[in-house]
Design an enzyme around this catalytic site. Structure first.
Site, PDB file in Angstrom:
ATOM      1  N   HIS B  68       2.425  -5.584  -5.920  1.00  0.00           N
ATOM      2  CA  HIS B  68       3.383  -6.065  -6.916  1.00  0.00           C
ATOM      3  C   HIS B  68       4.758  -6.204  -6.285  1.00  0.00           C
ATOM      4  O   HIS B  68       4.953  -5.852  -5.131  1.00  0.00           O
ATOM      5  CB  HIS B  68       3.435  -5.138  -8.130  1.00  0.00           C
ATOM      6  CG  HIS B  68       3.909  -3.753  -7.853  1.00  0.00           C
ATOM      7  ND1 HIS B  68       3.198  -2.855  -7.107  1.00  0.00           N
ATOM      8  CD2 HIS B  68       5.026  -3.099  -8.219  1.00  0.00           C
ATOM      9  CE1 HIS B  68       3.855  -1.721  -7.035  1.00  0.00           C
ATOM     10  NE2 HIS B  68       4.966  -1.833  -7.699  1.00  0.00           N
ATOM     11  N   HIS B  70       7.721  -4.832  -6.570  1.00  0.00           N
ATOM     12  CA  HIS B  70       8.750  -3.814  -6.352  1.00  0.00           C
ATOM     13  C   HIS B  70       9.085  -3.676  -4.886  1.00  0.00           C
ATOM     14  O   HIS B  70       8.224  -3.768  -4.017  1.00  0.00           O
ATOM     15  CB  HIS B  70       8.288  -2.460  -6.916  1.00  0.00           C
ATOM     16  CG  HIS B  70       8.616  -2.313  -8.353  1.00  0.00           C
ATOM     17  ND1 HIS B  70       7.998  -1.396  -9.167  1.00  0.00           N
ATOM     18  CD2 HIS B  70       9.490  -2.971  -9.140  1.00  0.00           C
ATOM     19  CE1 HIS B  70       8.484  -1.496 -10.385  1.00  0.00           C
ATOM     20  NE2 HIS B  70       9.385  -2.449 -10.398  1.00  0.00           N
ATOM     21  N   HIS B 157       1.991  -1.786 -15.427  1.00  0.00           N
ATOM     22  CA  HIS B 157       3.158  -1.369 -14.615  1.00  0.00           C
ATOM     23  C   HIS B 157       4.308  -2.375 -14.608  1.00  0.00           C
ATOM     24  O   HIS B 157       5.383  -2.102 -15.106  1.00  0.00           O
ATOM     25  CB  HIS B 157       2.693  -1.039 -13.194  1.00  0.00           C
ATOM     26  CG  HIS B 157       3.761  -0.498 -12.306  1.00  0.00           C
ATOM     27  ND1 HIS B 157       4.441   0.668 -12.588  1.00  0.00           N
ATOM     28  CD2 HIS B 157       4.286  -0.948 -11.160  1.00  0.00           C
ATOM     29  CE1 HIS B 157       5.339   0.879 -11.650  1.00  0.00           C
ATOM     30  NE2 HIS B 157       5.269  -0.083 -10.766  1.00  0.00           N
ATOM     31  N   GLU B 203      -2.297   5.965  -6.455  1.00  0.00           N
ATOM     32  CA  GLU B 203      -0.992   6.603  -6.332  1.00  0.00           C
ATOM     33  C   GLU B 203      -0.983   7.833  -7.225  1.00  0.00           C
ATOM     34  O   GLU B 203      -1.679   7.888  -8.229  1.00  0.00           O
ATOM     35  CB  GLU B 203       0.110   5.631  -6.739  1.00  0.00           C
ATOM     36  CG  GLU B 203       0.077   5.256  -8.194  1.00  0.00           C
ATOM     37  CD  GLU B 203       1.429   5.357  -8.865  1.00  0.00           C
ATOM     38  OE1 GLU B 203       2.380   5.847  -8.237  1.00  0.00           O
ATOM     39  OE2 GLU B 203       1.530   4.932 -10.010  1.00  0.00           O
ATOM     40  N   HIS B 414       1.238   9.441  -2.122  1.00  0.00           N
ATOM     41  CA  HIS B 414       2.529   9.688  -2.762  1.00  0.00           C
ATOM     42  C   HIS B 414       2.672  11.074  -3.346  1.00  0.00           C
ATOM     43  O   HIS B 414       3.491  11.293  -4.201  1.00  0.00           O
ATOM     44  CB  HIS B 414       2.810   8.696  -3.894  1.00  0.00           C
ATOM     45  CG  HIS B 414       3.440   7.446  -3.401  1.00  0.00           C
ATOM     46  ND1 HIS B 414       3.336   6.246  -4.059  1.00  0.00           N
ATOM     47  CD2 HIS B 414       4.188   7.197  -2.315  1.00  0.00           C
ATOM     48  CE1 HIS B 414       3.976   5.332  -3.375  1.00  0.00           C
ATOM     49  NE2 HIS B 414       4.510   5.870  -2.326  1.00  0.00           N
TER      50      HIS B 414
END
Lengths: 362, 600
Positions: B68, B70, B157, B203, B414
């Site tokens: 995506h 970001h 998201h 994640e 993460h």
């Protein structure tokens, strides 16, 4: 409301316990195994005395967790240790756990305190104290009350058996005095230095239909003469009694709460005193609400008392359409913020709310 | 057969840098190419020398996938493709492809023009990089080459975010990127089918949090805005061009309508207009509710929200303004901020993370005196609030996704390994799969057991089940056949058929074994003894005594001869073909044990 935060747990809890370092603990009580015990760090906004409103950190963090094979009905931390004790069906034995948040985030099962299981035994109610040594007071019935040293699992005291009534709660008033509350409403005092005597304290007004009772004692107020704090009892019909343990022959106050007639709600009956507000009492377990009362205006007439505040949030659960409206399983007061309460319901929701004191005129 | 991956993630906070390298059945795929927002030097780019010391990246990597738009997932892409050098395909969804160049250019302008950086990618590089991009649709299987295929799934998201399945033969990996399992006002929830990948890479930034409910956050946000507007103040909401801005617009619009509020709401022009334009274009990427209302009334055309003009900032009275950029580091939002900062009736609400060094970051850290250009000091008297509506999956969401996809292994990125032990156990207990949590830069190898399907011919099956003891459900039965690998298919056939197909002649193998038996009697008596013995034991088999003095057990032949030197010893010759190996060996060992004494 001044403030309202709603959260959703993966599984509903019927306990909210405060732990060292402002941690909060919840645990699952489902029938299947794989119930989780979660020690949570509340968001910073709920820990400070001042309400911050918009804040970056608004979430609970799971600090550590453990897995319990049996449903967890009761949980108590053992003060000054890194241990906690749980109990739950099918029997009255206790499970001891170790929390070591620095090394790993798993709460490990350490040992089991077994008890002799008679027939028809339900789960044990527990209380802990560590004044002399880490002790746990436990028992499911009046004739099965004992104190066990947590680490060695040695029995330290056994109460003289009287009746075999089921217990709904027990507490240490100080390191020598125990207070036991039966489901019938009977309160008993015991001095552990005199194992043979069990003083029967206050009974309750007899009722045409059977009702269940539970008690609320002042939450560990340091330095105060413990027996001077009144003990509150609430019944499944909504009767409220306040008793001064120094004068057990009469009621300090008697009132009635406006609650729906008992359906299935008796399992989660809960009452507790506000640690920071004199005379404020909260009750829950009848439906999806929590009532807060100012008991200073009560007398012994037994008439209906008007709650200062009713938290209805759980009744409007987000998990809509399932038919049953959620039942509040437990509530507890914030230790520092005077008007903040935590409440949990059977749909897994956990609310943290801060109510506004209504003005005298309205 | 193994699956190897290594990754260079961010520094374990809210915003890191995602870049994962997966090696699956000989194919190498790079997942995301993120920029670390906290560093200002080369540390913000992933270390690509990890991938290959020498040799071109294009030869080594089969493709690059971006989940995506970001910055922490695609910010280093132009650096990677143009400055480090990669010419292979880059895959992303259509909205991501449309939005990426805009945001990359925006970021480039700020970094180079405002901060004066030199070692950064240029506008031309962004354009060249985007030429290598291949856009994909949801649930469309894309053949990267003969063996490698990928498929995108909806991830929630942000607009255009996708989870990708990478498949080589029968091995597959699913990479989630950032995803959200609960729908919000303008996006749906992530969804994947029961694709049963060998590995699910998820994640886990928010895995240990129990989220405050959206309603409460929104309630508090609206309360703050309302209070400010009621007392005549102005509210500035700096936003990233795309993402939360739309969500907040919808929220305010609904609130204004319900409360019948009159204060104006403005949307600054430029990037945000383009954003709305894109949302309308990609309406299929939004959630069900939006799409339904779009038919009646365009949800992105607002009744109460108007386009902003610079002059409006000076208008008296309350108002709410959405302006870019989101961190107050330049442009219109900073201009407005400077005008309004001195009045304590006003409020600025920061909707997300701010990079260090920006005005946004400074005021969130509590600074109230800021140095502006020309050494002017700006005193900030307006209220500063922060609100986070970020949409990531929490522990419950992760479990839901695993339940949907049914992977054989799970890998969490993460998170901090020490603090994830509980979640790891939870996943392992509930789903009985292995859970991995590699550290920064660590290589994790996951062994997969690929299934190789083999067809068995019906004739062979019938034949094998007919001979010997009856098939028993509890006992595995050994069957003999020939495995033919031809034309990418595996078949199990009878040897005769195999010979026929391959045009080979059959060779017969026969084994003969000698068993010595102590028996002084005549040969034919020994034979009789042996016959009776075997008949008694091998009740399920056909044991025959032939007129020529030999014994057959099924197709195995036993003959007895006298030992040449020792009359007391008889030699049994047990002979069988290769096919009867099992029975033959069994008979031999049986006979070696000797004959029972009491036989007539």
């Amino acid at each position: 409301y001044r403030d309202l935060h709603t959260f959703e747990l993966q599984a509903p809890t019927r306990l909210i316990e405060w732990a060292r370092g402002n941690r909060v603990c919840v645990a699952g009580y489902g029938q299947s195994d794989g119930n989780e015990i979660l020690q949570l760090i509340p968001p910073p906004t709920l820990l400070t005395k001042e309400t911050q409103g918009l804040c970056p950190e608004r979430d609970f963090k799971v600090e550590c967790g453990g897995f319990s094979e049996r449903p967890v009905y009761s949980l108590k931390y053992v003060p000054d240790t890194s241990l906690l004790v749980t109990s739950g069906p099918p029997d009255s034995s206790l499970q001891v756990w170790q929390v070591s948040a620095e090394d790993s985030d798993v709460i490990k099962s350490v040992s089991t305190i077994a008890t002799e299981n008679g027939t028809g035994q339900s789960w044990a109610k527990i209380a802990t104290i560590s004044t002399r040594a880490p002790w746990v007071l436990h028992g499911s019935r009046l004739d099965r009350v004992q104190i066990t040293e947590v680490e060695s699992r040695k029995n330290v005291y056994t109460a003289a058996s009287r009746g075999s009534e089921e217990l709904s709660g027990l507490a240490f008033l100080d390191c020598n005095t125990l207070l036991l509350c039966c489901a019938t409403g009977l309160l008993c005092l015991a001095d552990i230095r005199q194992p043979q005597s069990l003083v029967e304290a206050m009974s309750v007004p007899s009722a045409p239909c059977s009702e269940q009772w539970c008690m609320g004692t002042r939450h560990g107020a340091q330095g105060l003469e413990p027996s001077s704090q009144p003990v509150a009892r609430v019944s499944s019909r909504g009767l409220l009694t306040l008793t001064d343990l120094r004068k057990t022959s009469e009621f300090l106050a008697l009132a009635k709460a406006r609650v729906p007639s008992p359906g299935s709600g008796v399992e989660f009956l809960c009452t507790s005193w506000a640690p920071a507000l004199e005379g404020y009492l909260a009750i829950s377990g009848f439906d999806g609400t929590v009532h807060v009362y100012d008991t200073q205006s009560w007398d012994s007439s037994g008439r209906e008392a008007e709650p200062i505040f009713i938290h209805e949030g759980h009744a409007f659960g987000e998990a809509g359409g399932s038919g049953d409206s959620p039942l509040v399983t437990v509530h507890t007061w914030h230790l520092q913020k005077p008007r903040t309460l935590f409440s949990a319901a059977s749909d897994g929701s956990v609310h943290v709310w801060d109510w506004v004191q209504p003005c005298e005129k309205c | 057969v193994s699956l190897v991956l290594c990754w260079c993630p961010g520094a374990g906070q809210d915003v890191g840098r995602s870049c994962i390298l997966v090696s699956i059945a000989g194919k190498n795929v790079m997942l995301d190419c993120g920029m670390h927002m906290g560093y200002n030097d080369d540390r913000r780019f992933p270390d690509f020398s990890y991938i290959t010391q020498n040799g071109r990246l294009t030869d080594f990597l089969d493709c690059v996938i971006i989940s995506h738009f970001h910055l922490d997932h695609r910010g280093a892409l132009p650096y990677f493709s143009e400055m480090v050098g990669y010419d292979g395909p880059i895959y992303m969804t259509h909205p991501t492809k449309a939005i990426c160049p805009i945001l990359l250019e925006d970021y480039r302008k700020i970094t180079v023009d405002k901060k004066g950086e030199t070692n950064f990618f240029t506008s031309q590089m962004i354009k060249d990089c985007m030429k290598k991009v291949v856009a994909v649709h949801l649930h469309q299987t894309v053949q990267v080459d003969e063996e490698l295929e990928i498929k995108a799934y909806y991830a929630g998201h942000v607009l255009g975010a996708a989870m990708f399945q990478i498949k080589v033969g029968c091995e597959s990996v699913v990479y989630t990127g950032d995803y959200n399992m609960t729908p919000d006002r303008h996006l749906g929830a992530a969804w994947i089918d029961k694709c049963r990948p060998d590995l699910l890479i998820s994640e886990s930034t928010y895995a240990t949090t129990i989220r405050d409910s959206k309603r409460c956050r929104e309630r508090d946000f609206l309360k703050k805005v309302h209070e400010t507007v009621e007392r005549g103040g102005k509210v500035l909401i700096p936003v990233f061009a795309l993402g939360r801005a739309q969500e907040l617009c919808i929220l305010l619009e609904t609130f204004w309508e319900r409360m019948n509020l009159k204060a104006p709401i403005y949307f600054s022009t430029g990037l945000t207009e383009k954003a709305n334009h894109y949302y309308k274009l990609f309406i299929t990427w939004t959630n069900q509710k939006i799409r339904k209302t779009f038919v009646q009334r365009n949800m992105f055309e607002f009744k109460h929200i108007k386009a902003f003009d610079r002059a409006f900032a000076d208008n008296p009275g309350p108002m709410v303004v959405f302006a870019t950029p989101g961190m107050l580091h330049a442009g219109q939002s900073l201009q407005i901020f400077r005008k309004w900062a001195g009045n304590e009736k006003n409020m600025v609400i920061m909707p997300g993370y701010c990079v260090q060094g920006t005005v946004g970051h400074k005021i969130l850290s509590g600074q109230r005196k800021l140095e502006m250009e020309g050494r002017q000091i700006l005193e900030v008297k307006m209220q500063v609030e922060y609100m986070s509506f970020s949409a990531h999956a929490d522990a419950k969401g992760i479990m839901q996704l695993i339940r949907q996809a049914e992977p054989r292994n799970v890998l969490l990125v993460h998170g901090e390994a020490k603090k994830m032990e509980f979640l790891k156990q939870k996943i392992e207990q509930e789903f009985h799969v292995s859970c991995y949590m590699p550290a920064n830069g660590e290589t994790t190898t996951i062994l997969t057991n690929p299934c190789i399907p083999v067809d068995i011919s019906l004739g062979l099956l019938k034949r094998e089940t007919a001979i010997g003891p009856l098939p028993d459900a509890k006992k595995p039965k050994l069957m003999h056949g020939t495995l033919l690998m031809k034309d990418n298919s595996f078949r199990l056939v009878s040897p005769e058929q195999a010979l026929k197909e391959l045009g080979l002649a059959e060779h017969q193998l026969r084994f003969t074994c000698r068993v010595h038996i102590q028996d002084p009697r005549k040969e034919h008596e020994t034979v009789l003894r042996v016959y009776n013995h075997l008949k008694g034991i091998l009740k399920d088999y056909s044991v025959q005594h032939l007129p020529d003095g030999s014994i057959t057990v099924e197709s195995i032949l036993i003959q007895a001869t006298a030992h040449s030197e020792d009359q007391g010893t008889k030699v049994l010759l047990v002979s069988w073909t290769y096919q009867d190996e099992e029975l033959g060996s069994y008979l031999t060992s049986l006979l070696k044990k000797g004959l029972p004494q009491s036989t007539p």
